[in-house]
Design a protein around this motif. Structure first.
Motif, short mmCIF file in Angstrom:
data_model
loop_
_atom_site.label_atom_id
_atom_site.label_comp_id
_atom_site.label_asym_id
_atom_site.label_seq_id
_atom_site.Cartn_x
_atom_site.Cartn_y
_atom_site.Cartn_z
N VAL A 1 -20.95 -22.70 -11.19
CA VAL A 1 -22.10 -21.99 -11.74
C VAL A 1 -23.36 -22.83 -11.52
O VAL A 1 -23.41 -23.99 -11.90
N ARG A 2 -24.35 -22.24 -10.87
CA ARG A 2 -25.68 -22.84 -10.67
C ARG A 2 -25.62 -24.21 -9.99
O ARG A 2 -26.30 -25.16 -10.40
N ALA A 3 -24.82 -24.34 -8.96
CA ALA A 3 -24.85 -25.57 -8.16
C ALA A 3 -26.20 -25.66 -7.43
O ALA A 3 -26.68 -24.67 -6.89
N LEU A 4 -26.78 -26.84 -7.41
CA LEU A 4 -28.11 -26.99 -6.81
C LEU A 4 -28.06 -26.80 -5.29
O LEU A 4 -29.04 -26.33 -4.70
N VAL B 1 -18.24 -18.19 -7.37
CA VAL B 1 -19.45 -19.00 -7.21
C VAL B 1 -20.63 -18.15 -7.67
O VAL B 1 -20.89 -17.08 -7.11
N LEU B 2 -21.34 -18.63 -8.69
CA LEU B 2 -22.46 -17.89 -9.26
C LEU B 2 -23.75 -18.68 -9.08
O LEU B 2 -23.81 -19.87 -9.41
N ARG C 1 -15.34 -14.38 -5.19
CA ARG C 1 -16.54 -13.68 -5.64
C ARG C 1 -17.73 -14.63 -5.57
O ARG C 1 -17.71 -15.69 -6.20
N VAL C 2 -18.73 -14.25 -4.77
CA VAL C 2 -19.98 -15.00 -4.68
C VAL C 2 -21.08 -14.06 -5.16
O VAL C 2 -21.29 -12.99 -4.58
N GLU C 3 -21.78 -14.47 -6.19
CA GLU C 3 -22.77 -13.59 -6.82
C GLU C 3 -24.08 -14.34 -7.00
O GLU C 3 -24.11 -15.42 -7.60
N GLY C 4 -25.16 -13.77 -6.46
CA GLY C 4 -26.46 -14.42 -6.59
C GLY C 4 -26.53 -15.66 -5.72
O GLY C 4 -25.63 -15.99 -4.96
N ALA D 1 -12.58 -10.17 -1.13
CA ALA D 1 -13.80 -10.91 -1.42
C ALA D 1 -14.95 -9.95 -1.74
O ALA D 1 -15.04 -8.86 -1.17
N VAL D 2 -15.82 -10.39 -2.65
CA VAL D 2 -17.04 -9.65 -3.00
C VAL D 2 -18.20 -10.63 -2.95
O VAL D 2 -18.16 -11.68 -3.60
N ILE D 3 -19.23 -10.27 -2.17
CA ILE D 3 -20.41 -11.12 -2.03
C ILE D 3 -21.63 -10.24 -2.31
O ILE D 3 -21.85 -9.24 -1.63
#
Length: 441
Positions: free
Chosen positions: A233-236, A254-255, A276-279, A297-299
């Protein structure tokens, strides 16, 4: 008192054999029990009623190579560093039993097999290591917390380690692993600055692990990764950045990742099931010089800073097989194949991709069966610079620039069959001699 307990343990101890798991789970019989209470001012003998007044005193009484000992640590603050003998169990009272360090020395060194349970680790300076395990050590850390400015929470070098129900807060890096085998179960990491988890040349198994913040959620170099339930979540920079690694992961999330994308793969052999990759910024999944098998997979919702990114899949010099993919509302292309990439798509839906649905260029080749492209801000399909597209069972609707854009130079080619929705007559390009289509059903 302690000597008596040790003599009893010697008479009743039965050696245990390693189980089929990574770390032996058998409980040695006759383990000696020792108690420590750092709040006491009077001397003790290590019994429950008269505990030792310091952990250092208890450790000094443990005989190297003797029978196994369990040390019970009462609530209080215990200043390290400590060196634990092989076979020791150190059991605290949760966050009330605090082991802390003030300098760069590891709070705990464990050259042999140990169990750490119900303990809190705190750093009162910068650059410290919480637990250091080296040279074939075998260790378990359970129900523990690590807080403060540790440079590394757990450092494992050529060791076998299992972390279960452990929380890391505010550390530079929670786990730093070189070689060896590490297993993480029900682990949370948050509020750090560099890679949350880093592994090089070792094997890391993940089960229900979440990293919030940090530069990278998980970073690997020539490692083996396996498991399920990893969340970043929120990796730089990127949720996962994997180089030269062997990877098989299920149910990865991965958000809101940063400028290096959700999942970045370089020269890696990777299997991702249930992604799932979102945002986030840049790419959902980027692959360079490697192989990827992607299933379910969902992106969605990718942005881009400079207008030259934001692709769902960004593939260069890669061998990729995809089955069951949805890409929706991304700033770039749904699937981009370039620099000789060989890509197979099955049952893929690309919706509201700003640039195009599928894009093949610079000798990239895409073979798709069961492809749907809707609402693209450009064409459904693009083939440029010797790119090749072969699409069977294509549904294309509401794409702003029609069905196909192709430059028809060199080896560039598009072959379509069973097309529904927008027809080939909406294609654009100089002559479109390289676009071949069969009648719609």
């Amino acid at each position: 008192m302690l000597r008596c307990l040790l003599m009893i343990a010697c008479l009743t101890f039965v050696p245990c054999c390693a189980s089929s798991g990574m770390i032996p789970t058998g409980e040695p019989a006759g383990r000696a029990e020792v108690w420590v209470d750092g709040t006491r001012s009077e001397a003790g003998d290590g019994s429950r009623t008269r505990p030792f007044a310091s952990l250092s005193e208890a450790l000094a009484r443990v005989q190297e190579g003797g029978p196994p000992v369990r040390v019970h640590l009462a609530p209080g603050r215990y200043r390290g560093p400590f060196v634990l003998p092989a076979g020791l169990e150190l059991v605290g009272a949760g966050e009330g039993s605090v082991l802390y360090g003030e300098g760069a020395e590891p709070v705990i060194r464990a050259p042999g097999g140990v169990l750490l349970k119900d303990l809190a680790f705190e750093a009162e300076g910068k650059g410290a290591v919480g637990v250091l395990l080296v040279g074939g050590s075998r260790a378990e850390v359970r129900e523990a917390t690590f807080t403060g400015a540790f440079k590394k929470g757990v450092e494992a070098r050529d060791a076998e380690v299992e972390l279960e129900s452990v929380r890391f807060r505010g550390l530079v890096t929670a786990l730093y692993q070189e070689a060896g085998r590490v297993r993480l179960r029900h682990v949370s990491v948050e509020g750090g600055s560099e890679a949350g988890l880093f592994v090089q040349r070792g094997t890391l198994r993940l089960e229900d692990v979440t990293v919030t913040g940090h530069e990278y959620g998980l970073q690997s170099m020539k490692a083996t990764l396996e498991g399920r339930g990893f969340t970043s979540v929120r990796a730089l920079r990127a949720g996962l950045a994997l180089v030269g690694s062997q990877v098989e992961l299920e149910d990865t999330v991965v958000l809101d990742s940063g400028g290096f994308g959700g999942v970045s793969l370089l020269a890696s052999e990777t299997v991702l099931r249930g992604l799932r990759v979102e945002g986030g910024e840049e790419y959902g999944v980027s692959v360079s010089r490697g192989r990827l098998q992607l299933e379910r997979a969902v992106i969605t919702g990718l942005k881009t800073r400079d207008g030259d990114a934001g692709d769902g899949l960004h593939l260069r010099d890669a061998q990729v097989e995809v089955e069951g993919l949805l890409v929706r509302e991304v700033a770039g292309v749904g699937v981009l194949a370039a620099q000789g990439s060989q890509v197979v798509l099955r049952e893929v839906s690309l919706e509201a991709c700003r640039e195009a649905g599928v894009w093949a260029e610079t000798l990239g080749q895409v073979t798709a069966v069961g492809l749907e492209v809707r609402g693209s801000g450009g064409p459904a399909l693009v083939a440029l610079e010797d790119g090749v597209l072969r699409v069977d069972a294509l549904t294309a609707r509401d794409n702003a620039a029609g069905l196909v854009k192709a430059d028809c130079q060199g080896a560039t080619g598009v072959t379509l069959s069973r097309v529904t929705g927008q027809g080939v007559g909406t294609a654009t390009g100089p002559g479109l001699a390289c676009v071949v289509t069969s009648p719609s059903p």
